[in-house]
Design a protein around this motif. Structure first.
Motif, PDB file in Angstrom:
ATOM      1  N   LYS A  34      21.837  11.250  30.382  1.00 48.29           N
ATOM      2  CA  LYS A  34      21.758  10.888  28.955  1.00 48.29           C
ATOM      3  C   LYS A  34      20.412  11.201  28.300  1.00 48.29           C
ATOM      4  CE  LYS A  34      23.236   6.923  27.713  1.00 48.29           C
ATOM      5  NZ  LYS A  34      23.749   5.564  27.578  1.00 48.29           N
ATOM      6  N   PRO A  35      19.270  10.894  28.901  1.00 46.84           N
ATOM      7  CA  PRO A  35      17.999  11.268  28.257  1.00 46.84           C
ATOM      8  C   PRO A  35      17.834  12.785  28.101  1.00 46.84           C
ATOM      9  CG  PRO A  35      17.624   9.654  29.987  1.00 46.84           C
ATOM     10  CD  PRO A  35      19.052  10.079  30.086  1.00 46.84           C
ATOM     11  N   ILE A  36      18.374  13.523  29.036  1.00 47.38           N
ATOM     12  CA  ILE A  36      18.327  14.989  28.932  1.00 47.38           C
ATOM     13  C   ILE A  36      19.187  15.431  27.762  1.00 47.38           C
ATOM     14  CG2 ILE A  36      18.994  17.153  30.068  1.00 47.38           C
ATOM     15  CD1 ILE A  36      18.108  15.816  32.722  1.00 47.38           C
ATOM     16  N   PHE A  37      20.391  14.882  27.656  1.00 48.89           N
ATOM     17  CA  PHE A  37      21.261  15.205  26.520  1.00 48.89           C
ATOM     18  C   PHE A  37      20.572  14.858  25.197  1.00 48.89           C
ATOM     19  CE2 PHE A  37      25.537  14.940  28.953  1.00 48.89           C
ATOM     20  CZ  PHE A  37      25.529  16.304  29.172  1.00 48.89           C
ATOM     21  N   ALA A  38      19.841  13.769  25.159  1.00 43.14           N
ATOM     22  CA  ALA A  38      19.147  13.368  23.919  1.00 43.14           C
ATOM     23  C   ALA A  38      18.133  14.434  23.504  1.00 43.14           C
ATOM     24  CB  ALA A  38      18.468  12.020  24.108  1.00 43.14           C
ATOM     25  N   ILE A  39      17.397  14.974  24.454  1.00 40.58           N
ATOM     26  CA  ILE A  39      16.419  16.025  24.140  1.00 40.58           C
ATOM     27  C   ILE A  39      17.127  17.305  23.717  1.00 40.58           C
ATOM     28  CG2 ILE A  39      14.624  17.525  25.113  1.00 40.58           C
ATOM     29  CD1 ILE A  39      13.811  15.090  26.860  1.00 40.58           C
ATOM     30  N   LEU A  40      18.199  17.652  24.414  1.00 40.43           N
ATOM     31  CA  LEU A  40      18.959  18.852  24.036  1.00 40.43           C
ATOM     32  C   LEU A  40      19.476  18.714  22.611  1.00 40.43           C
ATOM     33  CD1 LEU A  40      21.064  19.520  27.277  1.00 40.43           C
ATOM     34  CD2 LEU A  40      18.941  20.643  26.576  1.00 40.43           C
ATOM     35  N   ASP A  41      20.048  17.553  22.299  1.00 48.44           N
ATOM     36  CA  ASP A  41      20.606  17.312  20.967  1.00 48.44           C
ATOM     37  C   ASP A  41      19.518  17.343  19.891  1.00 48.44           C
ATOM     38  OD1 ASP A  41      22.852  16.722  19.272  1.00 48.44           O
ATOM     39  OD2 ASP A  41      22.161  14.643  19.173  1.00 48.44           O
ATOM     40  N   LYS A  42      18.419  16.689  20.150  1.00 47.52           N
ATOM     41  CA  LYS A  42      17.305  16.634  19.190  1.00 47.52           C
ATOM     42  C   LYS A  42      16.776  18.029  18.852  1.00 47.52           C
ATOM     43  CE  LYS A  42      12.584  14.929  18.770  1.00 47.52           C
ATOM     44  NZ  LYS A  42      11.482  14.280  19.475  1.00 47.52           N
ATOM     45  N   ASN A  43      16.828  18.942  19.834  1.00 53.44           N
ATOM     46  CA  ASN A  43      16.285  20.287  19.655  1.00 53.44           C
ATOM     47  C   ASN A  43      17.360  21.347  19.435  1.00 53.44           C
ATOM     48  OD1 ASN A  43      13.233  20.040  20.184  1.00 53.44           O
ATOM     49  ND2 ASN A  43      14.180  18.794  21.777  1.00 53.44           N
ATOM     50  N   ASN A  44      18.587  20.894  19.133  1.00 52.88           N
ATOM     51  CA  ASN A  44      19.713  21.804  18.874  1.00 52.88           C
ATOM     52  C   ASN A  44      19.913  22.823  19.992  1.00 52.88           C
ATOM     53  OD1 ASN A  44      20.406  20.650  16.348  1.00 52.88           O
ATOM     54  ND2 ASN A  44      18.662  21.732  15.439  1.00 52.88           N
ATOM     55  N   ILE A  45      19.838  22.348  21.216  1.00 53.78           N
ATOM     56  CA  ILE A  45      20.046  23.196  22.386  1.00 53.78           C
ATOM     57  C   ILE A  45      21.433  22.882  22.941  1.00 53.78           C
ATOM     58  CG2 ILE A  45      19.262  23.770  24.712  1.00 53.78           C
ATOM     59  CD1 ILE A  45      16.454  22.748  23.822  1.00 53.78           C
ATOM     60  N   SER A  46      22.267  23.894  23.024  1.00 52.46           N
ATOM     61  CA  SER A  46      23.592  23.686  23.600  1.00 52.46           C
ATOM     62  C   SER A  46      23.497  23.898  25.108  1.00 52.46           C
ATOM     63  CB  SER A  46      24.610  24.644  22.982  1.00 52.46           C
ATOM     64  OG  SER A  46      24.188  25.967  23.188  1.00 52.46           O
ATOM     65  N   TYR A  47      24.495  23.411  25.811  1.00 55.17           N
ATOM     66  CA  TYR A  47      24.476  23.623  27.260  1.00 55.17           C
ATOM     67  C   TYR A  47      25.731  24.349  27.698  1.00 55.17           C
ATOM     68  CZ  TYR A  47      27.628  19.596  27.983  1.00 55.17           C
ATOM     69  OH  TYR A  47      28.690  18.736  27.968  1.00 55.17           O
ATOM     70  N   THR A  48      25.581  25.082  28.786  1.00 56.92           N
ATOM     71  CA  THR A  48      26.700  25.797  29.383  1.00 56.92           C
ATOM     72  C   THR A  48      26.616  25.601  30.894  1.00 56.92           C
ATOM     73  OG1 THR A  48      27.836  27.928  29.495  1.00 56.92           O
ATOM     74  CG2 THR A  48      25.446  27.987  29.535  1.00 56.92           C
ATOM     75  N   GLY A  49      27.702  25.807  31.573  1.00 55.39           N
ATOM     76  CA  GLY A  49      27.720  25.618  33.024  1.00 55.39           C
ATOM     77  C   GLY A  49      27.998  24.168  33.378  1.00 55.39           C
ATOM     78  N   ASP A  50      28.348  23.951  34.630  1.00 53.53           N
ATOM     79  CA  ASP A  50      28.663  22.601  35.103  1.00 53.53           C
ATOM     80  C   ASP A  50      27.410  21.761  35.257  1.00 53.53           C
ATOM     81  OD1 ASP A  50      31.397  23.027  35.261  1.00 53.53           O
ATOM     82  OD2 ASP A  50      31.331  23.653  37.360  1.00 53.53           O
ATOM     83  N   ILE A  51      27.581  20.471  35.051  1.00 54.06           N
ATOM     84  CA  ILE A  51      26.519  19.488  35.277  1.00 54.06           C
ATOM     85  C   ILE A  51      27.081  18.460  36.259  1.00 54.06           C
ATOM     86  CG2 ILE A  51      25.107  17.676  34.256  1.00 54.06           C
ATOM     87  CD1 ILE A  51      25.311  19.241  31.591  1.00 54.06           C
TER      88      ILE A  51
END
Length: 185
Positions: free
Chosen positions: A71-88
């Motif tokens: 969740k904290p990683i997702f928060a940083i990704l979201d704040k910086n408009n970074i999308s993610y790809t691949g499995d987590i």
């Protein structure tokens, strides 16, 4: 750069402050700390103070990401408009799915519960605080823990629950924590 001592069943990791090349990686483990991010590839631990740039590089790649506490990683990704790809694969969520009534899901507890082999980190005569040493040791343990928990989830037919429900839900909850939601009073 990984050495395995067959007599003690331990795995040794080394630390590097060089840039990590993830282009040929299947899986990269990462942990977010207060002032840096550490990633592990092929039993070498890399760390960087530029958290956002490292997360962008890692989460926009197609390699599988192994985390603990997404969740904290997702928060940083979201704040910086970074999308993610691949499995987590998140060991905290996997630990919850495997034992929902546990008292906690810290790495040290999960390592004990699932009998993870001893892990050592070669600090190569570099100066690290005791806190940093403990954090980097946890990242090394995370790599071993992820393998074990993923195997157990597959055996219990819970892997789709993690990938299709829990990880996307963690992303939504992270966004809700940022935005909040309106309550009718």
């Amino acid at each position: 750069v990984c050495s395995i001592d067959d007599t003690s069943n331990s795995v040794t990791f080394t630390i590097s402050d060089e840039a990590v090349d993830i282009s040929d990686s299947d899986t990269i483990a990462c942990m977010l700390y207060d002032d840096y991010i550490a990633v592990c590839k092929d039993s070498t631990i890399y760390y960087n103070n530029d958290i956002t740039a490292t997360l962008k590089l890692l989460f926009e790649s197609k390699c599988k990401k192994l985390t603990h506490g997404i969740k904290p990683i997702f928060a940083i990704l979201d704040k910086n408009n970074i999308s993610y790809t691949g499995d987590i694969f998140d060991t905290e969520l996997a630990g919850y799915l495997l034992n929902p009534s546990a008292s906690g899901y810290e790495i040290t507890r999960l390592v004990q519960e699932y009998s993870i082999a001893d892990v050592a980190v070669d600090f190569a005569d570099k100066e690290y605080s005791d806190t940093q040493k403990a954090e980097l040791l946890q990242l090394a343990q995370l790599t071993q823990l992820g393998v074990k928990l993923e195997k157990l989830l597959k055996e219990n037919s819970q892997d789709k629950l993690l990938y299709d429900i829990e990880i996307p839900l963690a992303y939504v909850l992270s966004s809700m924590e940022k935005e909040g939601f309106k309550v009718d009073t």
